[in-house]
Scaffold this motif. Sequence first.
Motif, PDB file in Angstrom:
ATOM      1  N   LEU A 338       0.838  -1.201   0.000  1.00  0.00           N
ATOM      2  CA  LEU A 338       0.000   0.000   0.000  1.00  0.00           C
ATOM      3  C   LEU A 338       0.879   1.260   0.000  1.00  0.00           C
ATOM      4  O   LEU A 338       0.595   2.243  -0.678  1.00  0.00           O
ATOM      5  N   GLY A 339       1.957   1.193   0.772  1.00  0.00           N
ATOM      6  CA  GLY A 339       2.903   2.312   0.828  1.00  0.00           C
ATOM      7  C   GLY A 339       3.437   2.628  -0.567  1.00  0.00           C
ATOM      8  O   GLY A 339       3.503   3.790  -0.977  1.00  0.00           O
ATOM      9  N   LEU A 340       3.804   1.593  -1.294  1.00  0.00           N
ATOM     10  CA  LEU A 340       4.303   1.777  -2.666  1.00  0.00           C
ATOM     11  C   LEU A 340       3.214   2.363  -3.557  1.00  0.00           C
ATOM     12  O   LEU A 340       3.474   3.217  -4.409  1.00  0.00           O
ATOM     13  N   ALA A 341       1.954   1.920  -3.329  1.00  0.00           N
ATOM     14  CA  ALA A 341       0.847   2.432  -4.149  1.00  0.00           C
ATOM     15  C   ALA A 341       0.653   3.929  -3.904  1.00  0.00           C
ATOM     16  O   ALA A 341       0.473   4.716  -4.846  1.00  0.00           O
ATOM     17  N   PHE A 342       0.739   4.351  -2.639  1.00  0.00           N
ATOM     18  CA  PHE A 342       0.593   5.782  -2.325  1.00  0.00           C
ATOM     19  C   PHE A 342       1.680   6.598  -3.020  1.00  0.00           C
ATOM     20  O   PHE A 342       1.459   7.713  -3.491  1.00  0.00           O
ATOM     21  N   LEU A 343       2.876   6.022  -3.089  1.00  0.00           N
ATOM     22  CA  LEU A 343       3.972   6.730  -3.728  1.00  0.00           C
ATOM     23  C   LEU A 343       3.683   6.955  -5.212  1.00  0.00           C
ATOM     24  O   LEU A 343       3.891   8.045  -5.751  1.00  0.00           O
ATOM     25  N   ALA A 344       3.167   5.886  -5.848  1.00  0.00           N
ATOM     26  CA  ALA A 344       2.823   5.978  -7.272  1.00  0.00           C
ATOM     27  C   ALA A 344       1.720   7.026  -7.467  1.00  0.00           C
ATOM     28  O   ALA A 344       1.798   7.855  -8.390  1.00  0.00           O
ATOM     29  N   ILE A 345       0.721   7.025  -6.572  1.00  0.00           N
ATOM     30  CA  ILE A 345      -0.396   7.987  -6.714  1.00  0.00           C
ATOM     31  C   ILE A 345       0.124   9.418  -6.575  1.00  0.00           C
ATOM     32  O   ILE A 345      -0.252  10.311  -7.327  1.00  0.00           O
ATOM     33  N   GLY A 346       1.030   9.622  -5.605  1.00  0.00           N
ATOM     34  CA  GLY A 346       1.597  10.961  -5.401  1.00  0.00           C
ATOM     35  C   GLY A 346       2.255  11.483  -6.674  1.00  0.00           C
ATOM     36  O   GLY A 346       2.049  12.635  -7.087  1.00  0.00           O
ATOM     37  N   TYR A 347       3.053  10.626  -7.316  1.00  0.00           N
ATOM     38  CA  TYR A 347       3.729  11.043  -8.557  1.00  0.00           C
ATOM     39  C   TYR A 347       2.739  11.209  -9.708  1.00  0.00           C
ATOM     40  O   TYR A 347       2.937  12.066 -10.574  1.00  0.00           O
ATOM     41  N   LEU A 348       1.668  10.410  -9.681  1.00  0.00           N
ATOM     42  CA  LEU A 348       0.663  10.539 -10.740  1.00  0.00           C
ATOM     43  C   LEU A 348      -0.011  11.912 -10.647  1.00  0.00           C
ATOM     44  O   LEU A 348      -0.203  12.603 -11.657  1.00  0.00           O
ATOM     45  N   VAL A 349      -0.315  12.317  -9.415  1.00  0.00           N
ATOM     46  CA  VAL A 349      -0.960  13.616  -9.208  1.00  0.00           C
ATOM     47  C   VAL A 349      -0.083  14.741  -9.754  1.00  0.00           C
ATOM     48  O   VAL A 349      -0.550  15.603 -10.499  1.00  0.00           O
ATOM     49  N   ILE A 350       1.202  14.710  -9.416  1.00  0.00           N
ATOM     50  CA  ILE A 350       2.072  15.807  -9.870  1.00  0.00           C
ATOM     51  C   ILE A 350       2.314  15.714 -11.377  1.00  0.00           C
ATOM     52  O   ILE A 350       2.439  16.739 -12.064  1.00  0.00           O
ATOM     53  N   ALA A 351       2.327  14.480 -11.917  1.00  0.00           N
ATOM     54  CA  ALA A 351       2.503  14.325 -13.373  1.00  0.00           C
ATOM     55  C   ALA A 351       1.324  14.978 -14.094  1.00  0.00           C
ATOM     56  O   ALA A 351       1.503  15.624 -15.138  1.00  0.00           O
ATOM     57  N   ILE A 352       0.128  14.837 -13.517  1.00  0.00           N
ATOM     58  CA  ILE A 352      -1.049  15.492 -14.108  1.00  0.00           C
ATOM     59  C   ILE A 352      -0.893  17.010 -14.006  1.00  0.00           C
ATOM     60  O   ILE A 352      -1.149  17.749 -14.949  1.00  0.00           O
ATOM     61  N   VAL A 451       5.433   4.492 -12.671  1.00  0.00           N
ATOM     62  CA  VAL A 451       5.566   3.125 -13.198  1.00  0.00           C
ATOM     63  C   VAL A 451       6.378   2.267 -12.224  1.00  0.00           C
ATOM     64  O   VAL A 451       5.976   1.149 -11.862  1.00  0.00           O
ATOM     65  N   MET A 452       7.507   2.812 -11.757  1.00  0.00           N
ATOM     66  CA  MET A 452       8.392   2.038 -10.897  1.00  0.00           C
ATOM     67  C   MET A 452       7.692   1.605  -9.607  1.00  0.00           C
ATOM     68  O   MET A 452       7.640   0.415  -9.277  1.00  0.00           O
ATOM     69  N   SER A 453       7.112   2.567  -8.874  1.00  0.00           N
ATOM     70  CA  SER A 453       6.492   2.153  -7.603  1.00  0.00           C
ATOM     71  C   SER A 453       5.168   1.455  -7.839  1.00  0.00           C
ATOM     72  O   SER A 453       4.776   0.592  -7.054  1.00  0.00           O
ATOM     73  N   GLY A 454       4.479   1.804  -8.928  1.00  0.00           N
ATOM     74  CA  GLY A 454       3.205   1.135  -9.253  1.00  0.00           C
ATOM     75  C   GLY A 454       3.421  -0.358  -9.500  1.00  0.00           C
ATOM     76  O   GLY A 454       2.745  -1.200  -8.919  1.00  0.00           O
ATOM     77  N   ILE A 455       4.414  -0.674 -10.345  1.00  0.00           N
ATOM     78  CA  ILE A 455       4.675  -2.091 -10.650  1.00  0.00           C
ATOM     79  C   ILE A 455       5.118  -2.834  -9.383  1.00  0.00           C
ATOM     80  O   ILE A 455       4.650  -3.937  -9.089  1.00  0.00           O
ATOM     81  N   ALA A 456       6.014  -2.194  -8.612  1.00  0.00           N
ATOM     82  CA  ALA A 456       6.486  -2.838  -7.377  1.00  0.00           C
ATOM     83  C   ALA A 456       5.312  -3.124  -6.446  1.00  0.00           C
ATOM     84  O   ALA A 456       5.220  -4.194  -5.841  1.00  0.00           O
ATOM     85  N   SER A 457       4.375  -2.175  -6.365  1.00  0.00           N
ATOM     86  CA  SER A 457       3.216  -2.353  -5.484  1.00  0.00           C
ATOM     87  C   SER A 457       2.349  -3.537  -5.940  1.00  0.00           C
ATOM     88  O   SER A 457       1.998  -4.412  -5.144  1.00  0.00           O
ATOM     89  N   ILE A 458       2.052  -3.574  -7.240  1.00  0.00           N
ATOM     90  CA  ILE A 458       1.191  -4.653  -7.767  1.00  0.00           C
ATOM     91  C   ILE A 458       1.850  -6.024  -7.552  1.00  0.00           C
ATOM     92  O   ILE A 458       1.229  -6.964  -7.080  1.00  0.00           O
TER      93      ILE A 458
END
Length: 476
Positions: A338-352, A451-458
């Motif tokens: 879940l921690g990794l997923a939050f990291l991916a979401i954080g970067y997704l928000v700023i990428a947007i 991508v990096m933290s998203g894949i690691a999370s999944i």
Amino acid sequence: MKQSHPKGLYLLFATEMAERFSYYGMRALFTLYMVSALFTTEDAFEIYGTYTGLVYLTPLIGGYIADRYWGNRRSIIAGGLVMALGQFLMFLSACFVQNSIASEGAAIDATINNHLSVMLMFTALGCIILGNGFFKPNISTMVGDLYAPTDKRKDSAFTIFYMGINIGAFIAPLVCGLFEGDFSNPSRFRWGFLIACIAMVISVILFVLLKNKYLVTSDGEPIGLAQSDKPKFQQEQSKPLTRQEKYNICVIFIVALFVIFFWASYEQAGVSLTYFVNQQTDRNILGWEVPTSWFQCLPAIFCVALAPVMAGLWEFLGRRKLKNGKTLEPTSIQKQALGLAFLAIGYLVIAIGVDDIAPGTKVSMMWITSLYFIHELGELSLSPIGLSMVNRLSPKRFASLIMGVWFMSTAISNFLAGHLATLYPDGASEVKSILGFQISTIHDFFLVFVVMSGIASILLFAICPIMKKMLGNQEV
Ligand code: GLN
């Protein structure tokens, strides 16, 4: 009724808070100090990256020596003293430093004197790197050892301890930051380093004075003793590992591997994200420009504010029972994912947030603030829970060494973070790429971390059932 925590937790909290104040206070000034008189920016970044990597590598040595010979208490005191010496040498280094824009005669002196400063600085770094190795894994192990092996309060104990870490990390740059020097006055940094040294000494004094009184189990047994000081029946160092213990260690190693991707993305805060704040973020509030370095306090502030919220959330979910008797609370390994997923979401928000902005345009500071907020939800899911998990799964006789292995992932991440930061598109050079993925905009750069933290999370979520099997009926 909810049981409160032992007093020993608050001693470890205060000792670690003072130590982290010292560590982060020095770290806040370190790069600025180097570039003000001693090194080029590029060299300074390289030294900084190597230093922050090495401080997390030595816990392997400190953990091993504590388990085998010294015990946690002696290792913490020795490590603390060596770190205090390191901070003092930083102070001396800055005392001798000379600015390079002086008259001709003085300039020759400056070169000679700065040789001394550089030498003192590297000796200081060596001391801090070594000292941290003895301090960090051992204080973390002691938190868990205050409780019985299956005590449910361990997660919340580590979360409280983690708040201590972050209170220290938050106040330090503000206090030591008051003593920033510059090209014309690099020796002003010495006061910041001296404060870091004093904080470290206070940490050791607190620990030495109060350890015997408070660092005991609920039955009054002292914890953290050296092997030779333990009663005979507790000296179990040479016992071979059981099959289950081997599985437990294997699970810790697998999770530690995933955690590398967490910290490599998270630690961009000190490198590329700070650069982003400086160059691409509109920092104006009512006509006043917020200093770039202040943004570095945001993660620690969010961490302290959100820690009780997250601890409460786990407790709430833990009380919700499903029909099959299980609770809604994720397992410790799921919390890492879940921690990794939050990291991916954080970067997704700023990428947007930065999607198709024209070069040179600045975006609202809301974006970086949101990223740090979401990342802290991730850090709190992963880091204190990870410490607690490692403590619960490690065979007691290797507890500190395995804690050292856990910190080794931070070491690898810190080396990796520096390399990944170089992918930041600066506009000047050619288009950079990683694994065939071209990075021509900041949007692309942030997507790398999604991508990096998203894949690691999944992947980690996917292998949870296998690890559950390996752990048998142990509750983790
Ligand atoms: N912020 C934490 C600390 O300084 C990070 C520890 C880690 O494992 N990276 O203790």
